[in-house]
Scaffold this motif. Structure first.
Motif, PDB file in Angstrom:
ATOM      1  N   MET A  80       0.851  -1.189   0.000  1.00  0.00           N
ATOM      2  CA  MET A  80       0.000   0.000   0.000  1.00  0.00           C
ATOM      3  C   MET A  80       0.888   1.240   0.000  1.00  0.00           C
ATOM      4  SD  MET A  80      -3.251   0.869   2.465  1.00  0.00           S
ATOM      5  CE  MET A  80      -2.361   0.522   3.969  1.00  0.00           C
ATOM      6  N   SER A  81       0.564   2.180  -0.865  1.00  0.00           N
ATOM      7  CA  SER A  81       1.365   3.393  -0.996  1.00  0.00           C
ATOM      8  C   SER A  81       1.332   4.225   0.275  1.00  0.00           C
ATOM      9  CB  SER A  81       0.818   4.227  -2.170  1.00  0.00           C
ATOM     10  OG  SER A  81       1.382   5.512  -2.150  1.00  0.00           O
ATOM     11  N   ASN A  82       2.451   4.820   0.598  1.00  0.00           N
ATOM     12  CA  ASN A  82       2.508   5.695   1.775  1.00  0.00           C
ATOM     13  C   ASN A  82       1.657   6.950   1.605  1.00  0.00           C
ATOM     14  OD1 ASN A  82       4.270   4.058   3.196  1.00  0.00           O
ATOM     15  ND2 ASN A  82       6.075   4.950   2.231  1.00  0.00           N
ATOM     16  N   THR A  83       1.307   7.283   0.363  1.00  0.00           N
ATOM     17  CA  THR A  83       0.592   8.534   0.096  1.00  0.00           C
ATOM     18  C   THR A  83      -0.739   8.591   0.820  1.00  0.00           C
ATOM     19  OG1 THR A  83       1.596   8.528  -2.101  1.00  0.00           O
ATOM     20  CG2 THR A  83      -0.246  10.050  -1.730  1.00  0.00           C
ATOM     21  N   TYR A  84      -1.448   7.468   0.891  1.00  0.00           N
ATOM     22  CA  TYR A  84      -2.817   7.488   1.404  1.00  0.00           C
ATOM     23  C   TYR A  84      -2.987   6.648   2.666  1.00  0.00           C
ATOM     24  CZ  TYR A  84      -3.807   9.447  -3.203  1.00  0.00           C
ATOM     25  OH  TYR A  84      -3.813  10.233  -4.325  1.00  0.00           O
ATOM     26  N   GLN A  85      -1.979   6.530   3.474  1.00  0.00           N
ATOM     27  CA  GLN A  85      -2.087   5.741   4.685  1.00  0.00           C
ATOM     28  C   GLN A  85      -2.689   6.569   5.820  1.00  0.00           C
ATOM     29  OE1 GLN A  85       1.560   3.812   5.670  1.00  0.00           O
ATOM     30  NE2 GLN A  85       1.429   2.350   3.996  1.00  0.00           N
ATOM     31  N   HIS A  86      -3.919   6.949   5.638  1.00  0.00           N
ATOM     32  CA  HIS A  86      -4.645   7.675   6.674  1.00  0.00           C
ATOM     33  C   HIS A  86      -6.129   7.413   6.503  1.00  0.00           C
ATOM     34  CE1 HIS A  86      -6.104  10.678   3.787  1.00  0.00           C
ATOM     35  NE2 HIS A  86      -4.903  10.620   3.257  1.00  0.00           N
ATOM     36  N   LEU A  87      -6.899   7.608   7.561  1.00  0.00           N
ATOM     37  CA  LEU A  87      -8.336   7.402   7.490  1.00  0.00           C
ATOM     38  C   LEU A  87      -8.996   8.450   6.606  1.00  0.00           C
ATOM     39  CD1 LEU A  87      -9.154   6.538  11.207  1.00  0.00           C
ATOM     40  CD2 LEU A  87      -9.095   4.969   9.258  1.00  0.00           C
ATOM     41  N   GLU A  88     -10.026   8.017   5.918  1.00  0.00           N
ATOM     42  CA  GLU A  88     -10.777   8.912   5.044  1.00  0.00           C
ATOM     43  C   GLU A  88     -12.226   9.094   5.477  1.00  0.00           C
ATOM     44  OE1 GLU A  88     -10.170   8.397   0.735  1.00  0.00           O
ATOM     45  OE2 GLU A  88      -8.884   6.696   1.273  1.00  0.00           O
ATOM     46  N   ALA A  89     -12.827   8.052   6.078  1.00  0.00           N
ATOM     47  CA  ALA A  89     -14.255   8.123   6.389  1.00  0.00           C
ATOM     48  C   ALA A  89     -14.617   7.236   7.567  1.00  0.00           C
ATOM     49  CB  ALA A  89     -15.080   7.711   5.168  1.00  0.00           C
ATOM     50  N   VAL A  90     -15.677   7.633   8.238  1.00  0.00           N
ATOM     51  CA  VAL A  90     -16.296   6.816   9.282  1.00  0.00           C
ATOM     52  C   VAL A  90     -17.750   6.608   8.888  1.00  0.00           C
ATOM     53  CG1 VAL A  90     -16.908   6.633  11.721  1.00  0.00           C
ATOM     54  CG2 VAL A  90     -14.750   7.719  11.051  1.00  0.00           C
ATOM     55  N   ILE A  91     -18.201   5.360   8.963  1.00  0.00           N
ATOM     56  CA  ILE A  91     -19.565   5.018   8.585  1.00  0.00           C
ATOM     57  C   ILE A  91     -20.302   4.549   9.832  1.00  0.00           C
ATOM     58  CG2 ILE A  91     -21.013   3.542   7.138  1.00  0.00           C
ATOM     59  CD1 ILE A  91     -18.541   3.417   5.225  1.00  0.00           C
ATOM     60  N   PHE A  92     -21.320   5.302  10.200  1.00  0.00           N
ATOM     61  CA  PHE A  92     -22.049   5.048  11.440  1.00  0.00           C
ATOM     62  C   PHE A  92     -23.358   4.319  11.183  1.00  0.00           C
ATOM     63  CE2 PHE A  92     -19.637   8.927  12.619  1.00  0.00           C
ATOM     64  CZ  PHE A  92     -19.055   8.503  13.801  1.00  0.00           C
ATOM     65  N   ASP A  93     -23.699   3.442  12.102  1.00  0.00           N
ATOM     66  CA  ASP A  93     -25.057   2.944  12.234  1.00  0.00           C
ATOM     67  C   ASP A  93     -25.908   4.083  12.824  1.00  0.00           C
ATOM     68  OD1 ASP A  93     -27.233   1.067  12.515  1.00  0.00           O
ATOM     69  OD2 ASP A  93     -26.706   0.884  14.631  1.00  0.00           O
ATOM     70  N   TRP A  94     -27.187   3.849  12.996  1.00  0.00           N
ATOM     71  CA  TRP A  94     -28.069   4.865  13.579  1.00  0.00           C
ATOM     72  C   TRP A  94     -28.514   4.479  15.000  1.00  0.00           C
ATOM     73  CZ3 TRP A  94     -29.747   9.693  11.862  1.00  0.00           C
ATOM     74  CH2 TRP A  94     -29.223  10.089  10.635  1.00  0.00           C
TER      75      TRP A  94
ATOM     76  N   GLN B 275      -0.304   3.845   9.788  1.00  0.00           N
ATOM     77  CA  GLN B 275       1.025   4.382   9.514  1.00  0.00           C
ATOM     78  C   GLN B 275       2.105   3.306   9.630  1.00  0.00           C
ATOM     79  OE1 GLN B 275       1.890   7.414   8.381  1.00  0.00           O
ATOM     80  NE2 GLN B 275      -0.306   7.870   8.196  1.00  0.00           N
ATOM     81  N   ARG B 276       1.833   2.289  10.438  1.00  0.00           N
ATOM     82  CA  ARG B 276       2.777   1.179  10.571  1.00  0.00           C
ATOM     83  C   ARG B 276       2.581   0.132   9.470  1.00  0.00           C
ATOM     84  NH1 ARG B 276       1.340   1.705  16.204  1.00  0.00           N
ATOM     85  NH2 ARG B 276       0.014  -0.159  16.051  1.00  0.00           N
ATOM     86  N   GLY B 277       1.619   0.378   8.592  1.00  0.00           N
ATOM     87  CA  GLY B 277       1.378  -0.540   7.495  1.00  0.00           C
ATOM     88  C   GLY B 277       0.397  -1.650   7.821  1.00  0.00           C
ATOM     89  N   GLU B 278      -0.270  -1.575   8.980  1.00  0.00           N
ATOM     90  CA  GLU B 278      -1.255  -2.596   9.341  1.00  0.00           C
ATOM     91  C   GLU B 278      -2.543  -2.383   8.541  1.00  0.00           C
ATOM     92  OE1 GLU B 278      -1.802  -3.463  13.512  1.00  0.00           O
ATOM     93  OE2 GLU B 278       0.067  -2.436  14.002  1.00  0.00           O
ATOM     94  N   GLN B 279      -3.300  -3.461   8.395  1.00  0.00           N
ATOM     95  CA  GLN B 279      -4.576  -3.430   7.687  1.00  0.00           C
ATOM     96  C   GLN B 279      -5.670  -4.047   8.550  1.00  0.00           C
ATOM     97  OE1 GLN B 279      -4.152  -5.256   3.816  1.00  0.00           O
ATOM     98  NE2 GLN B 279      -2.166  -4.295   3.451  1.00  0.00           N
TER      99      GLN B 279
END
Length: 272
Positions: A1-15, A267-271
């Motif tokens: 996985m590219s280092n460029t995008y190793q950050h959160l983008e979205a959170v999806i909530f239940d109601w 950031q540590r490369g975990e998935q």
């Protein structure tokens, strides 16, 4: 996985049980009334067992619980059939639409948590076991209280079906323009909701205290001492952990600190 995008983008909530309706009472109370109206009373703890599923599926699953199935057979002389589920669902829907507002109060800490997430540049998605007609009643009430997610998917918006399948979570990914599902966090209080997030390839956070498994109102929860809270919390935590939740917390108000941990793992490369 590219280092460029190793950050959160979205959170999806239940109601229900996650952002609104501490204790997830809106669906369960209506189910009690609907089953009672046909002479097959169910208990609150039974109504909570299939929580997180689409409501037609929820009713069907209730009819398959051993105790409910026995009562149904005693009343009608046969097992519950799909036509019976259809009939109960037709009774359920108008009652749920009419009553969802009574349980639409935001869970304490929800607005502050969402504001913190938005301040970090995260997109806010949402999905629910509620069908669209119920969400159309709930969305303006939540907006009036200050909560407006960037996107909402109802369980009948998609033809593949609802939870525990990944489709509602993935529909959020598409609509929000998320570049990698591994940069999403699914937050839910039910086992099917956690399974949904895992099947979509996301990080998952379970909510114990505010959710269906504990099943107490905010006032009831606050009135408990520490020992009683732990007695209620422990089974809910175990259930969500067994479903595979990466983290389990009490309420959404604790979420920002958990996202820090997930960011560090990315950031540590975990998935997920």
């Amino acid at each position: 996985m590219s280092n460029t995008y190793q950050h959160l983008e979205a959170v999806i909530f239940d109601w229900a049980g996650t952002i609104v309706d501490f204790g997830s009472f809106a669906p369960t109370q209506v189910l009690l009334d609907v089953f009672g109206s046909v002479g097959v009373p169910i208990r609150l703890e039974e109504a909570r067992v299939p929580m997180g599923l689409a409501k037609w599926d929820h009713i069907q699953a209730l009819g398959r619980l051993p105790g409910v199935a026995a009562r149904w057979r005693d009343k009608f002389g046969d097992a519950m059939r799909d036509a019976d589920v259809d009939r109960l669902y037709r009774q359920f829907m108008p009652l749920q639409v009419a009553r969802v507002g009574a349980y639409s109060q935001l869970i304490p800490g929800a607005l502050d948590a969402v504001a913190t997430l938005r301040g970090r540049g995260l997109k806010i998605g949402s999905c629910s076991g509620y069908p669209r007609v119920v969400m159309d009643a709930l969305l303006p009430l939540a907006a009036a209280a200050g909560y407006t997610p960037d996107h909402t998917v109802a369980t009948d918006d998609l033809s593949p079906g609802g939870r525990p399948g990944p489709w509602m979570a993935l529909a959020n990914v598409i609509e929000l323009g998320v570049r990698d599902v591994r940069h999403c966090v699914k937050v839910d209080d039910t086992v099917p909701g956690i399974e949904e997030g895992l099947r979509a390839g996301m990080w998952t956070v379970g909510l114990a205290a505010s959710g269906n498994a504990v099943g107490l109102s905010a006032a009831q929860w606050q009135a408990l001492d520490d020992t009683a809270r732990e007695q209620h919390r422990a089974p809910a935590v175990a259930e969500l952990q067994a479903a595979g939740a990466h983290y389990v917390i009490d309420t959404v108000g604790e979420l920002p600190a958990i996202l820090d941990l997930i960011e560090a793992r990315l950031q540590r490369g975990e998935q997920p």
